[in-house]
Motif scaffolding. Structure first.
Motif, PDB file in Angstrom:
ATOM      1  N   LEU A   1       0.391 -16.953  17.181  1.00 45.01           N
ATOM      2  CA  LEU A   1      -0.145 -15.937  16.763  1.00 45.01           C
ATOM      3  C   LEU A   1       0.860 -15.171  16.507  1.00 45.01           C
ATOM      4  N   ILE A   2       0.643 -14.425  15.306  1.00 50.55           N
ATOM      5  CA  ILE A   2       1.975 -13.597  14.684  1.00 50.55           C
ATOM      6  C   ILE A   2       1.422 -11.923  14.818  1.00 50.55           C
ATOM      7  N   GLU A   3       2.377 -11.190  15.675  1.00 50.94           N
ATOM      8  CA  GLU A   3       2.116  -9.933  15.862  1.00 50.94           C
ATOM      9  C   GLU A   3       2.743  -9.419  14.637  1.00 50.94           C
ATOM     10  N   MET A   4       1.683  -8.370  14.073  1.00 50.05           N
ATOM     11  CA  MET A   4       2.239  -7.809  12.877  1.00 50.05           C
ATOM     12  C   MET A   4       2.415  -6.317  13.108  1.00 50.05           C
ATOM     13  N   SER A   5       2.312  -5.777  14.428  1.00 51.55           N
ATOM     14  CA  SER A   5       2.278  -4.198  14.574  1.00 51.55           C
ATOM     15  C   SER A   5       3.739  -3.779  14.278  1.00 51.55           C
ATOM     16  N   GLY A   6       4.914  -4.552  14.012  1.00 55.51           N
ATOM     17  CA  GLY A   6       5.886  -4.123  13.659  1.00 55.51           C
ATOM     18  C   GLY A   6       6.375  -3.821  11.889  1.00 55.51           C
ATOM     19  N   PHE A   7       5.306  -4.451  11.338  1.00 61.88           N
ATOM     20  CA  PHE A   7       5.126  -4.146   9.715  1.00 61.88           C
ATOM     21  C   PHE A   7       4.650  -2.468   9.612  1.00 61.88           C
ATOM     22  N   ASP A   8       5.729  -1.641  10.063  1.00 66.28           N
ATOM     23  CA  ASP A   8       5.222  -0.273   9.911  1.00 66.28           C
ATOM     24  C   ASP A   8       6.064   0.577   9.220  1.00 66.28           C
TER      25      ASP A   8
ATOM     26  N   THR B   1       0.748  -8.231   4.069  1.00 67.09           N
ATOM     27  CA  THR B   1       2.060  -7.606   4.513  1.00 67.09           C
ATOM     28  C   THR B   1       2.158  -6.024   4.132  1.00 67.09           C
ATOM     29  N   GLU B   2       1.357  -5.775   2.816  1.00 68.80           N
ATOM     30  CA  GLU B   2       1.075  -4.592   2.314  1.00 68.80           C
ATOM     31  C   GLU B   2      -0.216  -4.242   1.751  1.00 68.80           C
ATOM     32  N   LEU B   3      -0.734  -2.895   1.740  1.00 72.56           N
ATOM     33  CA  LEU B   3      -2.034  -2.557   1.184  1.00 72.56           C
ATOM     34  C   LEU B   3      -1.768  -1.548   0.219  1.00 72.56           C
ATOM     35  N   THR B   4      -2.262  -1.254  -0.841  1.00 74.99           N
ATOM     36  CA  THR B   4      -2.339  -0.049  -1.774  1.00 74.99           C
ATOM     37  C   THR B   4      -3.631   0.510  -1.672  1.00 74.99           C
ATOM     38  N   LEU B   5      -3.513   1.803  -1.092  1.00 81.52           N
ATOM     39  CA  LEU B   5      -4.960   2.540  -0.827  1.00 81.52           C
ATOM     40  C   LEU B   5      -4.930   3.494  -1.836  1.00 81.52           C
ATOM     41  N   ASP B   6      -6.139   3.831  -2.159  1.00 83.94           N
ATOM     42  CA  ASP B   6      -6.471   5.199  -2.930  1.00 83.94           C
ATOM     43  C   ASP B   6      -6.501   6.492  -1.856  1.00 83.94           C
ATOM     44  N   ILE B   7      -5.744   7.611  -2.725  1.00 79.23           N
ATOM     45  CA  ILE B   7      -5.668   8.722  -1.603  1.00 79.23           C
ATOM     46  C   ILE B   7      -6.077   9.896  -2.836  1.00 79.23           C
ATOM     47  N   GLN B   8      -6.315  10.978  -2.105  1.00 83.87           N
ATOM     48  CA  GLN B   8      -6.710  12.171  -2.678  1.00 83.87           C
ATOM     49  C   GLN B   8      -5.995  13.608  -2.128  1.00 83.87           C
ATOM     50  N   PRO B   9      -6.201  14.657  -2.885  1.00 82.05           N
ATOM     51  CA  PRO B   9      -5.414  15.685  -2.035  1.00 82.05           C
ATOM     52  C   PRO B   9      -6.117  16.031  -0.757  1.00 82.05           C
TER      53      PRO B   9
ATOM     54  N   VAL C   1      -3.824  -0.814   9.539  1.00 81.32           N
ATOM     55  CA  VAL C   1      -4.524  -0.838   8.345  1.00 81.32           C
ATOM     56  C   VAL C   1      -4.993  -2.325   8.050  1.00 81.32           C
ATOM     57  N   GLY C   2      -4.118  -3.315   8.196  1.00 82.64           N
ATOM     58  CA  GLY C   2      -4.232  -4.582   7.863  1.00 82.64           C
ATOM     59  C   GLY C   2      -5.529  -5.063   8.796  1.00 82.64           C
ATOM     60  N   GLY C   3      -5.607  -4.907   9.978  1.00 79.47           N
ATOM     61  CA  GLY C   3      -6.686  -5.261  10.842  1.00 79.47           C
ATOM     62  C   GLY C   3      -7.787  -4.754  10.699  1.00 79.47           C
ATOM     63  N   ALA C   4      -7.741  -3.280  10.545  1.00 83.94           N
ATOM     64  CA  ALA C   4      -9.149  -2.593  10.340  1.00 83.94           C
ATOM     65  C   ALA C   4      -9.829  -2.977   9.134  1.00 83.94           C
ATOM     66  N   THR C   5      -8.936  -3.002   8.187  1.00 80.44           N
ATOM     67  CA  THR C   5      -9.540  -3.490   6.627  1.00 80.44           C
ATOM     68  C   THR C   5     -10.098  -4.833   6.735  1.00 80.44           C
ATOM     69  N   SER C   6      -9.643  -5.672   7.413  1.00 83.29           N
ATOM     70  CA  SER C   6      -9.724  -6.986   7.409  1.00 83.29           C
ATOM     71  C   SER C   6     -11.184  -7.471   8.157  1.00 83.29           C
ATOM     72  N   THR C   7     -11.501  -6.401   8.956  1.00 87.61           N
ATOM     73  CA  THR C   7     -13.036  -6.646   9.606  1.00 87.61           C
ATOM     74  C   THR C   7     -13.872  -5.795   8.968  1.00 87.61           C
TER      75      THR C   7
ATOM     76  N   THR D   1       2.692  -0.655   4.684  1.00 92.02           N
ATOM     77  CA  THR D   1       2.799  -2.066   5.333  1.00 92.02           C
ATOM     78  C   THR D   1       1.506  -2.422   6.437  1.00 92.02           C
ATOM     79  N   ALA D   2       1.307  -3.513   6.568  1.00 93.67           N
ATOM     80  CA  ALA D   2      -0.057  -3.867   7.018  1.00 93.67           C
ATOM     81  C   ALA D   2      -0.327  -3.700   8.593  1.00 93.67           C
ATOM     82  N   GLY D   3       0.861  -3.351   9.387  1.00 96.15           N
ATOM     83  CA  GLY D   3       0.731  -3.300  10.808  1.00 96.15           C
ATOM     84  C   GLY D   3       0.641  -1.704  11.047  1.00 96.15           C
ATOM     85  N   THR D   4       0.865  -0.994  10.210  1.00103.58           N
ATOM     86  CA  THR D   4       0.937   0.706  10.482  1.00103.58           C
ATOM     87  C   THR D   4      -0.393   0.973  10.800  1.00103.58           C
ATOM     88  N   ARG D   5      -0.447   1.783  11.902  1.00106.37           N
ATOM     89  CA  ARG D   5      -1.594   2.409  12.248  1.00106.37           C
ATOM     90  C   ARG D   5      -2.285   3.640  11.470  1.00106.37           C
TER      91      ARG D   5
END
Ligand SMILES: Cc1cc2nc3c(=O)[nH]c(=O)nc-3n(C[C@H](O)[C@H](O)[C@H](O)COP(=O)(O)OP(=O)(O)OC[C@H]3O[C@@H](n4cnc5c(N)ncnc54)[C@H](O)[C@@H]3O)c2cc1C
Length: 413
Positions: free
Chosen positions: A54-61, A164-172, A106-112, A76-80
């Motif tokens: 099991l690879i814990e990703m929460s350090g990817f922040d 490991t990383e996600l690019t997300l749309d943002i807005q003002p 972000v990685g876990g939430a979008t994955s589900t 980075t994917a482990g960021t809350r």
């Protein structure tokens, strides 16, 4: 922490490795045994488990990198979500929506396929402009919106590699005000459900399926922080507190406009969310079936009421992500927070799932349900296509686990 956040599942993986860089992740992936990513452990089942590592990703922040010109953020994917949200707001930016809690990665939430609410708001993965992941051999892949495979990997259920990383749309950035209305009736909801779900930018109905409907929680973007809101809505009365919901003192502020990330989630980032000792289940149906589906659940749920903490009803806008609950249909979402009574919850789902079957109910990938491959194949039209992409990206089956096989996202090995 041998188990998930709610304490309802103990991971059986014999090995765990925490990583925070792609080099460390590549080293953890070296070898030949089964592997799987673990985010912040907020899913409710054996979904992230593995018989290997099991690879814990929460350090990817690492801090977010904002690109104002393309209106995107690289994270980075482990960021809350809560950590990302604060960074965005301080720089003048925002996401289109959030889930009910800011604690999830972000990685876990979008994955589900995690979602918030709002007729016009897509699930959180609908904001993904691109993903970067390592496959089992440690090779880097970048897939952007519009590329082949994007529709499969944007809600990828941890089935093909490790993000490991996600690019997300943002807005003002923007302000949101949230208010609670008590006393809206079942007749009002069932008589004009669209009037209820469109009463704000994000609307949640909280109910325990009794004679009284319960509460309507309305979140509206506020252009004028001082503007007042109606004292009555849909026959319901404005409440000055969220107390009637019984969620605890960990909720975000109502009745006063504030930054989007401190109002769109139900729960505050600095406190534990929800109850903790609980099980959640959730189903997505077509919005046009909402009234019939609610009647169907109302007809069968009474014997299980003592095991239900609350139901939340929400909506999400349609998208084109194969494994999203809102794939090609505007979604009405029926959620159950149960007491941690696993046997009784199973009994309840044995009744509720058949009641929702005529509406092609799709399960939330991260929550407790009983649906298996053949049933899911009928309601998730691109299941086989997604499975084929995952099999191609991971031909040796290192990300295969029992859960993914059971629900038809991977083939047996
Ligand atoms: C109190 C509470 C409230 C919730 N509210 C909502 C809500 O409002 N809306 C909603 O839709 N859901 C909600 N959920 C469910 C939650 O959003 C999902 O279970 C989500 O997957 C949790 O993210 P996580 O990081 O904890 O993932 P985990 O549980 O750690 O993992 C979930 C899946 O993601 C995979 N994964 C994790 N990280 C990666 C990675 N870096 N690369 C590849 N795969 C990865 C895992 O392998 C696994 O398959 C709630 C859950 C709780 C406990």
């Amino acid at each position: 922490m041998a188990g998930n956040w709610a304490g309802t599942y103990e991971y059986r993986a014999p090995r765990r490795i925490a990583v925070s860089t792609e080099e460390e992740l590549r080293a953890a992936l070296a070898g030949s045994g089964p592997v799987h990513a673990l985010g912040t452990r907020h899913s409710f089942t054996d979904l992230p488990d593995t018989s290997g590592t099991l690879i814990e990703m929460s350090g990817f922040d690492a801090p977010a990198v904002i690109d104002a010109e393309s209106r995107t953020v690289r994270i980075t994917a482990g960021t809350r979500y809560g950590v990302l949200a604060r960074q965005l707001h301080e720089a003048g930016w925002a996401l289109h929506n959030t889930g009910s809690l800011p604690h999830i990665s972000v990685g876990g939430a979008t994955s589900t396929g995690t979602h918030g609410s709002g007729d016009g708001n897509g699930v959180l993965s609908s904001a993904i402009a691109g993903v970067r992941f390592l496959d089992a051999a440690g090779d880097v892949h970048e897939i952007r919106r519009g590329d082949p495979d994007f529709a499969a990997v944007a809600v990828g259920v941890g089935a093909f590699g490790i993000l490991t990383e996600l690019t997300l749309d943002i807005q003002p950035t923007y302000l949101v005000r949230q208010d609670l209305y008590a006393g809206v009736s079942w007749d009002t909801l069932l008589g004009d459900i669209d009037a209820v779900t469109s009463a704000g930018d994000s609307v949640s109905v909280f109910t325990r399926w009794g004679e009284d409907l319960g509460w309507v929680w309305v979140k509206r973007r506020a252009t004028d922080a001082a503007a007042s809101v109606p004292a009555e809505l849909l026959g319901g009365r404005l409440s000055t507190t969220l107390e009637p919901l019984g969620l605890g003192d960990n909720v975000t502020l109502i009745g006063e406009a504030g930054p989007w990330y401190e109002r769109l989630p139900h729960f505050r980032a600095d406190a534990e969310p929800s109850r903790g000792d609980e099980i959640q289940s959730e189903y997505f149906i077509d919005r046009s079936d909402a009234v019939a589906a609610l009647r169907a659940v109302r007809d069968v749920i009474a014997p299980f009421a003592e095991h239900l903490i609350w139901t939340e009803l929400r909506t999400a806008a349609r998208d084109d992500l194969w494994l999203s609950g809102a794939y090609e249909r505007d979604a009405f979402i029926i959620h159950f927070t149960w007491e941690n009574h696993p046997d009784e919850v199973t009994e309840a789902l044995r009744v509720i799932e058949p009641a929702l079957a005529p509406f092609g109910a799709r399960p939330h990938w991260g929550k407790r349900h009983l649906l298996e491959r053949a049933q899911i194949e009928r309601v998730v039209p691109r299941l086989a296509d997604a499975r084929a992409v995952f099999e191609r990206l991971d031909p040796d089956g290192r990300f295969v686990n029992e859960h993914l096989v059971r629900v038809g996202l991977r083939e047996t090995r």
